[in-house]
Design a protein around this motif. Structure first.
Motif, PDB file in Angstrom:
ATOM      1  N   ALA A 195      -7.503  -3.998  -6.763  1.00  0.00           N
ATOM      2  CA  ALA A 195      -6.150  -4.537  -6.825  1.00  0.00           C
ATOM      3  C   ALA A 195      -5.121  -3.402  -6.904  1.00  0.00           C
ATOM      4  O   ALA A 195      -5.403  -2.326  -7.437  1.00  0.00           O
ATOM      5  CB  ALA A 195      -6.006  -5.463  -8.023  1.00  0.00           C
ATOM      6  N   LEU A 196      -3.935  -3.647  -6.359  1.00  0.00           N
ATOM      7  CA  LEU A 196      -2.852  -2.681  -6.434  1.00  0.00           C
ATOM      8  C   LEU A 196      -1.962  -3.013  -7.620  1.00  0.00           C
ATOM      9  O   LEU A 196      -1.493  -4.149  -7.758  1.00  0.00           O
ATOM     10  CB  LEU A 196      -2.012  -2.715  -5.151  1.00  0.00           C
ATOM     11  N   GLU A 197      -1.736  -2.034  -8.476  1.00  0.00           N
ATOM     12  CA  GLU A 197      -0.834  -2.205  -9.615  1.00  0.00           C
ATOM     13  C   GLU A 197       0.488  -1.537  -9.269  1.00  0.00           C
ATOM     14  O   GLU A 197       0.591  -0.308  -9.213  1.00  0.00           O
ATOM     15  CB  GLU A 197      -1.435  -1.569 -10.872  1.00  0.00           C
ATOM     16  N   ILE A 207       4.104  -5.910 -10.673  1.00  0.00           N
ATOM     17  CA  ILE A 207       3.282  -6.942 -10.037  1.00  0.00           C
ATOM     18  C   ILE A 207       1.890  -6.383  -9.758  1.00  0.00           C
ATOM     19  O   ILE A 207       1.699  -5.172  -9.656  1.00  0.00           O
ATOM     20  CB  ILE A 207       3.903  -7.469  -8.725  1.00  0.00           C
ATOM     21  N   THR A 208       0.940  -7.291  -9.645  1.00  0.00           N
ATOM     22  CA  THR A 208      -0.429  -6.953  -9.275  1.00  0.00           C
ATOM     23  C   THR A 208      -0.752  -7.641  -7.956  1.00  0.00           C
ATOM     24  O   THR A 208      -0.541  -8.849  -7.815  1.00  0.00           O
ATOM     25  CB  THR A 208      -1.429  -7.397 -10.350  1.00  0.00           C
ATOM     26  N   VAL A 209      -1.249  -6.885  -7.003  1.00  0.00           N
ATOM     27  CA  VAL A 209      -1.579  -7.420  -5.684  1.00  0.00           C
ATOM     28  C   VAL A 209      -3.094  -7.415  -5.536  1.00  0.00           C
ATOM     29  O   VAL A 209      -3.722  -6.352  -5.465  1.00  0.00           O
ATOM     30  CB  VAL A 209      -0.935  -6.583  -4.560  1.00  0.00           C
ATOM     31  N   ASP A 210      -3.699  -8.581  -5.525  1.00  0.00           N
ATOM     32  CA  ASP A 210      -5.144  -8.704  -5.348  1.00  0.00           C
ATOM     33  C   ASP A 210      -5.487  -8.597  -3.865  1.00  0.00           C
ATOM     34  O   ASP A 210      -4.801  -9.155  -3.002  1.00  0.00           O
ATOM     35  CB  ASP A 210      -5.637 -10.042  -5.895  1.00  0.00           C
ATOM     36  N   ARG A 211      -6.566  -7.863  -3.574  1.00  0.00           N
ATOM     37  CA  ARG A 211      -6.986  -7.654  -2.187  1.00  0.00           C
ATOM     38  C   ARG A 211      -8.473  -7.928  -2.053  1.00  0.00           C
ATOM     39  O   ARG A 211      -9.259  -7.581  -2.951  1.00  0.00           O
ATOM     40  CB  ARG A 211      -6.677  -6.224  -1.741  1.00  0.00           C
ATOM     41  N   ALA A 212      -8.860  -8.536  -0.926  1.00  0.00           N
ATOM     42  CA  ALA A 212     -10.255  -8.854  -0.685  1.00  0.00           C
ATOM     43  C   ALA A 212     -11.068  -7.579  -0.470  1.00  0.00           C
ATOM     44  O   ALA A 212     -10.680  -6.714   0.330  1.00  0.00           O
ATOM     45  CB  ALA A 212     -10.389  -9.774   0.535  1.00  0.00           C
ATOM     46  N   ALA A 262       0.836  -1.209   0.000  1.00  0.00           N
ATOM     47  CA  ALA A 262       0.000   0.000   0.000  1.00  0.00           C
ATOM     48  C   ALA A 262       0.872   1.260   0.000  1.00  0.00           C
ATOM     49  O   ALA A 262       0.552   2.245  -0.673  1.00  0.00           O
ATOM     50  CB  ALA A 262      -0.926  -0.006   1.208  1.00  0.00           C
ATOM     51  N   HIS A 263       1.959   1.228   0.747  1.00  0.00           N
ATOM     52  CA  HIS A 263       2.865   2.388   0.764  1.00  0.00           C
ATOM     53  C   HIS A 263       3.449   2.639  -0.619  1.00  0.00           C
ATOM     54  O   HIS A 263       3.482   3.781  -1.093  1.00  0.00           O
ATOM     55  CB  HIS A 263       3.987   2.141   1.770  1.00  0.00           C
ATOM     56  N   LEU A 264       3.918   1.586  -1.272  1.00  0.00           N
ATOM     57  CA  LEU A 264       4.521   1.735  -2.603  1.00  0.00           C
ATOM     58  C   LEU A 264       3.503   2.219  -3.626  1.00  0.00           C
ATOM     59  O   LEU A 264       3.843   2.952  -4.556  1.00  0.00           O
ATOM     60  CB  LEU A 264       5.125   0.402  -3.052  1.00  0.00           C
TER      61      LEU A 264
END
Length: 434
Positions: free
Chosen positions: A229-231, A220-225, A180-182
């Motif tokens: 998603a974070l790209e 990278i892609t970070v999927d979150r419930a 989240a910070h990035l």
């Protein structure tokens, strides 16, 4: 041994020799020697720790262009293994002082921005409430509401952005908070700790795939419930971990094979300096230490850290690209080829090809950081690259000692073969018995 190029003039991966360069009169080496002397810590420990902190200040704003025309971040993953009582915390506290000073200054500014943002949001919400009331009145009267709807959408587009928080270093962060910070705060950060067990036990260090990608500079892609998603693209992540041998061994026993297979260790610069315990005597008659080199080096770290402030307001800013001059390009290509040759059967890297395949790229990264720390302008010079290659060669020896130890009989045979190879490289084909 032949290469498809004119050789630099000396082997850059020399058998039986680890250090190619003597300590030169540079800002980096003078700072290292002064810190090592005054804090009474091993020189190797300071070399890699300072390099990790320099990289942290540079990785957000700069990239290095390899001679293969690929762009790579300056971020590094450094593991320093020191016995208890090795003064890890003492050294890290000293090195982090310039960064923490900049972060403290930015926290004061951030608090003021939060107060201003709260007032701006209150005003924005009041204006939105007024538009909503007008919109409802128009709908109640049955009159067209296109104009009011357009005004609402336009107002939504000018919602004040939440201020970004400046932070370059984290000691203990969950993978979710770091991602989240990035994505939302600053597109550059490093995990820096003198207690490596905390890092090894963290969720971040267990996410090998994402950690590898971020260190490499990949998207990278970070999927979150229940959240978008974070790209993560064009972000930089570095690691500087100091820890004890026992902590590393416990980690290797538990997850060593998995981490090695995932490629995490191949991305590490490893240092395992000898302890100075039992040699750190005090001299009450010694003059007060002078910190001339560190004052200059610390001031340079502050300057590089402050350059990252631009990313608070313009996170999409393209990084500045550092390139090698022609002689340094030839040197890097030769180093690459020498490493490649050593991956053949019987070569130094026959059983550590994962490590060898990253070594030349890793050497380019500290070359860029050292170039910036020295305040050099223009292209990266061969002297700077040679110093980075030296650090990588010494790290490679430590890497094999930690992650791929060989039996003593094999080490003896390897040393003998290196000795013979050194003579063969110099054209000596026969030796007189003594």
């Amino acid at each position: 041994m032949s290469y498809p190029m004119t050789p630099y003039g000396q082997l850059l991966l020399p058998p039986g020799q680890l250090h190619l360069t003597e300590f030169t009169d540079t800002r980096f080496t003078k700072t290292v020697m002064e810190l090592s002397h005054h804090l009474q810590v091993p020189t190797d420990m300071v070399l890699y720790a300072l390099l990790g902190v320099i990289s942290t200040t540079c990785q957000g704003r700069y990239r290095v262009k390899l001679p293969t025309h690929q762009l790579r971040p300056l971020s590094l993953a450094i593991l320093i293994i020191v016995t208890s009582g090795g003064r890890k915390s003492t050294l890290l506290k000293q090195l982090m002082e310039p960064l923490l000073k900049v972060e403290w200054e930015e926290r004061q500014v951030y608090r003021k921005r939060l107060e201003e943002h709260a007032a701006e949001i209150a005003q924005w919400e009041a204006e939105r409430d007024g538009l909503l009331r007008a919109f409802k009145r128009q709908r109640g009267k049955g009159t067209p509401v296109e104009i009011d709807s357009t005004a609402l959408k336009a107002h939504e587009n000018v919602k004040p952005d939440h201020p970004r928080r400046f932070s370059l270093a984290f000691e203990d962060a969950t993978d979710a908070s770091l991602f989240a910070h990035l994505a939302h705060e600053l597109p550059s950060a490093s995990l820096i700790t003198a207690e490596g067990k905390t890092l090894f036990d963290s969720a971040m260090f267990k996410a090998f795939g994402k950690l590898n990608a971020l260190i490499s500079g990949d998207r990278i892609t970070v999927d979150r419930a229940n959240q978008p998603a974070l790209e993560l693209d064009h972000v930089s992540l570095g690691v500087l971990a100091m820890t004890q041998p026992g902590v590393v061994q416990t980690h290797l026993d538990k997850r060593g094979d998995e981490a090695r297979e995932a490629g995490l260790y191949a991305r590490l610069l490893v240092s395992q300096p000898a302890s100075l315990s039992g040699q750190r005597f005090l001299n009450p008659e010694a003059p007060s230490p002078k910190w001339e080199a560190w004052q200059e080096g610390g001031a340079r770290l502050e300057t590089l850290a402050r350059e990252n402030r631009l990313l608070l307001f313009a996170p999409e800013t393209n990084p500045t690209v550092l390139e090698f001059d022609q002689e340094a390009i030839r040197m890097w290509v030769q180093y690459y080829n020498e490493i490649e040759a050593e991956m053949q059967p019987g070569g130094r890297f026959e059983h550590s090809q994962d490590h060898a395949s990253k070594l030349a790229e890793i050497a380019a990264r500290p070359a860029g950081s050292l170039h910036l720390f020295e305040g050099e302008e223009g292209l990266i010079r061969p002297e700077t690259l040679l110093q980075a290659i030296d650090l990588c060669n010494w790290s490679s020896v430590n890497f094999h000692s930690v992650f791929q130890p060989v039996p003593q009989i094999c080490r003896d045979a390897q040393l003998l073969n290196n000795w013979f190879q050194d003579h063969r490289n110099r054209g000596i084909r026969f030796l007189r018995p003594t």
